[in-house]
Design a protein around this motif. Structure first.
Motif, PDB file in Angstrom:
ATOM      1  N   PRO A 154       0.825  -1.211   0.000  1.00 13.20           N
ATOM      2  CA  PRO A 154       0.000   0.000   0.000  1.00 13.20           C
ATOM      3  C   PRO A 154       0.860   1.264   0.000  1.00 13.20           C
ATOM      4  O   PRO A 154       2.035   1.239   0.388  1.00 13.20           O
ATOM      5  N   VAL A 155       0.271   2.342  -0.431  1.00 16.15           N
ATOM      6  CA  VAL A 155       0.939   3.641  -0.377  1.00 16.15           C
ATOM      7  C   VAL A 155       0.318   4.443   0.759  1.00 16.15           C
ATOM      8  O   VAL A 155      -0.830   4.215   1.150  1.00 16.15           O
TER       9      VAL A 155
ATOM     10  N   THR B 230       1.301  25.858   4.467  1.00 14.67           N
ATOM     11  CA  THR B 230       0.122  25.777   5.331  1.00 14.67           C
ATOM     12  C   THR B 230      -0.121  24.337   5.774  1.00 14.67           C
ATOM     13  O   THR B 230      -0.366  24.070   6.954  1.00 14.67           O
ATOM     14  N   THR B 231      -0.070  23.408   4.833  1.00 14.29           N
ATOM     15  CA  THR B 231      -0.210  21.975   5.117  1.00 14.29           C
ATOM     16  C   THR B 231       0.886  21.240   4.374  1.00 14.29           C
ATOM     17  O   THR B 231       1.109  21.486   3.189  1.00 14.29           O
ATOM     18  N   LEU B 232       1.564  20.334   5.053  1.00 13.28           N
ATOM     19  CA  LEU B 232       2.622  19.552   4.410  1.00 13.28           C
ATOM     20  C   LEU B 232       2.087  18.169   4.066  1.00 13.28           C
ATOM     21  O   LEU B 232       1.608  17.446   4.933  1.00 13.28           O
ATOM     22  N   ALA B 233       2.169  17.811   2.787  1.00 11.18           N
ATOM     23  CA  ALA B 233       1.744  16.488   2.326  1.00 11.18           C
ATOM     24  C   ALA B 233       2.961  15.580   2.210  1.00 11.18           C
ATOM     25  O   ALA B 233       4.005  15.982   1.683  1.00 11.18           O
ATOM     26  N   LEU B 234       2.823  14.343   2.711  1.00  9.42           N
ATOM     27  CA  LEU B 234       3.872  13.329   2.590  1.00  9.42           C
ATOM     28  C   LEU B 234       3.284  12.132   1.855  1.00  9.42           C
ATOM     29  O   LEU B 234       2.295  11.545   2.306  1.00  9.42           O
ATOM     30  N   TYR B 235       3.890  11.788   0.743  1.00  8.20           N
ATOM     31  CA  TYR B 235       3.456  10.631  -0.047  1.00  8.20           C
ATOM     32  C   TYR B 235       4.563   9.582  -0.001  1.00  8.20           C
ATOM     33  O   TYR B 235       5.687   9.820  -0.457  1.00  8.20           O
ATOM     34  N   TYR B 236       4.234   8.402   0.551  1.00  7.63           N
ATOM     35  CA  TYR B 236       5.233   7.352   0.780  1.00  7.63           C
ATOM     36  C   TYR B 236       4.910   6.108  -0.041  1.00  7.63           C
ATOM     37  O   TYR B 236       3.766   5.634  -0.050  1.00  7.63           O
ATOM     38  N   HIS B 237       5.932   5.596  -0.737  1.00  6.76           N
ATOM     39  CA  HIS B 237       5.762   4.374  -1.513  1.00  6.76           C
ATOM     40  C   HIS B 237       7.124   3.732  -1.733  1.00  6.76           C
ATOM     41  O   HIS B 237       8.083   4.403  -2.141  1.00  6.76           O
ATOM     42  N   ALA B 238       7.220   2.428  -1.436  1.00  2.49           N
ATOM     43  CA  ALA B 238       8.422   1.630  -1.704  1.00  2.49           C
ATOM     44  C   ALA B 238       9.681   2.268  -1.109  1.00  2.49           C
ATOM     45  O   ALA B 238      10.733   2.333  -1.752  1.00  2.49           O
TER      46      ALA B 238
ATOM     47  N   LYS C 136      -4.454   1.660  -1.847  1.00  2.00           N
ATOM     48  CA  LYS C 136      -3.800   1.130  -3.042  1.00  2.00           C
ATOM     49  C   LYS C 136      -3.330   2.230  -3.982  1.00  2.00           C
ATOM     50  O   LYS C 136      -2.608   1.965  -4.935  1.00  2.00           O
ATOM     51  N   SER C 137      -3.776   3.462  -3.734  1.00  2.00           N
ATOM     52  CA  SER C 137      -3.363   4.582  -4.569  1.00  2.00           C
ATOM     53  C   SER C 137      -3.199   5.820  -3.701  1.00  2.00           C
ATOM     54  O   SER C 137      -3.727   5.893  -2.578  1.00  2.00           O
ATOM     55  N   PHE C 138      -2.468   6.800  -4.191  1.00  2.00           N
ATOM     56  CA  PHE C 138      -2.230   8.025  -3.444  1.00  2.00           C
ATOM     57  C   PHE C 138      -3.525   8.840  -3.287  1.00  2.00           C
ATOM     58  O   PHE C 138      -4.403   8.803  -4.147  1.00  2.00           O
ATOM     59  N   HIS C 139      -3.597   9.578  -2.189  1.00  2.00           N
ATOM     60  CA  HIS C 139      -4.737  10.442  -1.905  1.00  2.00           C
ATOM     61  C   HIS C 139      -4.495  11.778  -2.616  1.00  2.00           C
ATOM     62  O   HIS C 139      -3.670  12.594  -2.175  1.00  2.00           O
ATOM     63  N   LEU C 140      -5.224  12.038  -3.698  1.00  2.00           N
ATOM     64  CA  LEU C 140      -4.903  13.144  -4.596  1.00  2.00           C
ATOM     65  C   LEU C 140      -5.809  14.366  -4.446  1.00  2.00           C
ATOM     66  O   LEU C 140      -5.518  15.423  -5.016  1.00  2.00           O
ATOM     67  N   LYS C 141      -6.913  14.254  -3.730  1.00  2.00           N
ATOM     68  CA  LYS C 141      -7.833  15.390  -3.609  1.00  2.00           C
ATOM     69  C   LYS C 141      -7.130  16.685  -3.183  1.00  2.00           C
ATOM     70  O   LYS C 141      -7.377  17.750  -3.780  1.00  2.00           O
ATOM     71  N   PRO C 142      -6.262  16.653  -2.157  1.00  2.00           N
ATOM     72  CA  PRO C 142      -5.614  17.915  -1.751  1.00  2.00           C
ATOM     73  C   PRO C 142      -4.751  18.534  -2.847  1.00  2.00           C
ATOM     74  O   PRO C 142      -4.644  19.758  -2.924  1.00  2.00           O
TER      75      PRO C 142
ATOM     76  N   VAL D  37     -11.293   0.073   6.979  1.00  2.00           N
ATOM     77  CA  VAL D  37     -11.072  -1.249   7.563  1.00  2.00           C
ATOM     78  C   VAL D  37      -9.628  -1.684   7.406  1.00  2.00           C
ATOM     79  O   VAL D  37      -8.988  -2.166   8.335  1.00  2.00           O
ATOM     80  N   ASN D  38      -9.075  -1.526   6.194  1.00  2.00           N
ATOM     81  CA  ASN D  38      -7.702  -1.944   5.912  1.00  2.00           C
ATOM     82  C   ASN D  38      -7.183  -1.153   4.718  1.00  2.00           C
ATOM     83  O   ASN D  38      -7.837  -0.227   4.232  1.00  2.00           O
ATOM     84  N   ALA D  39      -6.014  -1.563   4.211  1.00  2.00           N
ATOM     85  CA  ALA D  39      -5.373  -0.815   3.126  1.00  2.00           C
ATOM     86  C   ALA D  39      -6.104  -0.965   1.803  1.00  2.00           C
ATOM     87  O   ALA D  39      -5.868  -0.186   0.872  1.00  2.00           O
TER      88      ALA D  39
END
Length: 347
Positions: free
Chosen positions: A21-22, A75-83, A103-109, A303-305
């Motif tokens: 998961p990411v 204002t807000t710091l986004a952290l995207y983690y993968h592998a 299973k995929s990055f949260h892109l709305k912001p 519930v889970n990833a």
């Protein structure tokens, strides 16, 4: 029209995701009751728990240098983690703390940030000449300083310059302003009210930007009052953009279904029957979408990833299908709604 956040969106959507998961983390650095470090620790614990439920290894994310990002106006710091790799992206949008393991990055912001990405130029006249600043929601940067003359006294140079020299200096400054205009630049501010010849509206309108005059003191090297005034106007522009995004959907009354449930919306997105989609930045609705059949399962909480924010999935599907999509703070949407959509003509 592209900006840096469109580039970030393209990069994240182009990453080949593996079985693991990411993780998407969003840490507010301003206007929050708790320190960024405390919020980060709490969100990481939640991420660890969700990863463990799926039998995935604990993510190794280093603590960011909060002061560094805050000094840059984040204002807000986004952290995207993968592998094992973490991407840090500063956002201008105000958000509550958020963690999504999916299973995929949260892109709305990022979509919201791309819509809120506007800046202004401020030309500040002072005793030393003129200073040109670029201002956005997060802060301001000095573009350059300009001297009208190396021999004139500083106190009242506009009155001591002859008419021709003053005109030439202002024409030079106008060219500098024009050269500094970016696709995201939506406003020009000009100070210098002490000398009316510096605030001639017909002259500065040649920059072809909306214009405001600010009364910051000629003795001030740094025009803090003007920064606040210009930033407030930029915030108003952003709010107008969000309102227009929602109204574009709602004004198409015959083809708009405000109460369209998500179970019916997903197949319509997959079949490109949706003309425009507007989704809440703040709301989250967990569940799973089958991108092949359009089937939707809704859960009360994550519930889970494998369980993702369905509203974020709507945005991803809309982007994939090249549907006009926007993400706005929920206060701009009709009460009780987390998204609105309009249908294509004839559907």
């Amino acid at each position: 029209m592209g900006n840096i956040y469109h580039d970030h969106l393209d990069e994240l959507r182009g990453i080949e995701l593996k079985n693991q998961p990411v993780i998407s983390l969003f840490i507010p650095l301003k206007w929050n009751d708790y320190s960024a470090g405390r919020v980060f620790t709490a969100l990481m614990k939640a991420a660890d728990t969700l990863c463990a439920k799926g039998g995935h290894p604990k993510p190794q994310i280093k603590t960011p240098e909060w002061d560094r990002w805050l000094q840059q106006g984040t204002t807000t710091l986004a952290l995207y983690y993968h592998a094992g790799l973490t991407r840090l992206i500063p956002l201008p949008s105000r958000m509550q703390p958020r963690v999504v393991v999916a299973k995929s990055f949260h892109l709305k912001p990022l979509v919201t940030a791309s819509q809120e990405y506007v800046d202004a130029l401020l030309l500040h006249f002072n005793e030393s000449g003129a200073s040109l600043f670029r201002i956005n929601a997060s802060g301001e940067t000095l573009v350059d300083r300009y001297l009208p003359s190396e021999v004139l006294p500083k106190s009242d140079w506009p009155a001591r310059l002859d008419r021709q020299s003053l005109r030439e200096f202002l024409e030079f400054l106008l060219q500098e302003v024009r050269a500094s205009i970016l696709p995201t630049t939506k406003l020009l501010g000009v100070t210098g009210s002490t000398y009316t010849e510096l605030q001639v509206e017909s002259f500065w309108k040649k920059a072809k930007l909306p214009l405001i005059f600010s009364p910051d003191s000629f003795r001030s090297a740094v025009p803090q009052n003007s920064f606040s005034i210009v930033r407030l106007r930029l915030a108003q522009m952003v709010n107008e953009r969000h309102t227009e995004s929602v109204m574009r959907v709602l004004k198409d009354v015959r083809n708009s279904d405000v109460d369209l449930p998500i179970q019916l919306l997903v197949p319509k997105i997959l079949n490109r029957e949706i003309k425009q989609l507007c989704v809440s930045l703040d709301c989250m609705l967990f569940g799973e979408i089958n991108p092949l059949t359009g089937d939707v399962v809704v859960n009360r909480s994550q519930v889970n990833a494998a369980d993702d924010d369905l509203l974020d999935d709507l945005v991803e599907l809309a982007l994939e299908k090249k549907i006009d999509v926007s993400v706005v703070p929920k206060k701009f949407l009709p009460k009780g709604r987390s998204f609105v959509a309009s249908l294509r003509e004839g559907l």
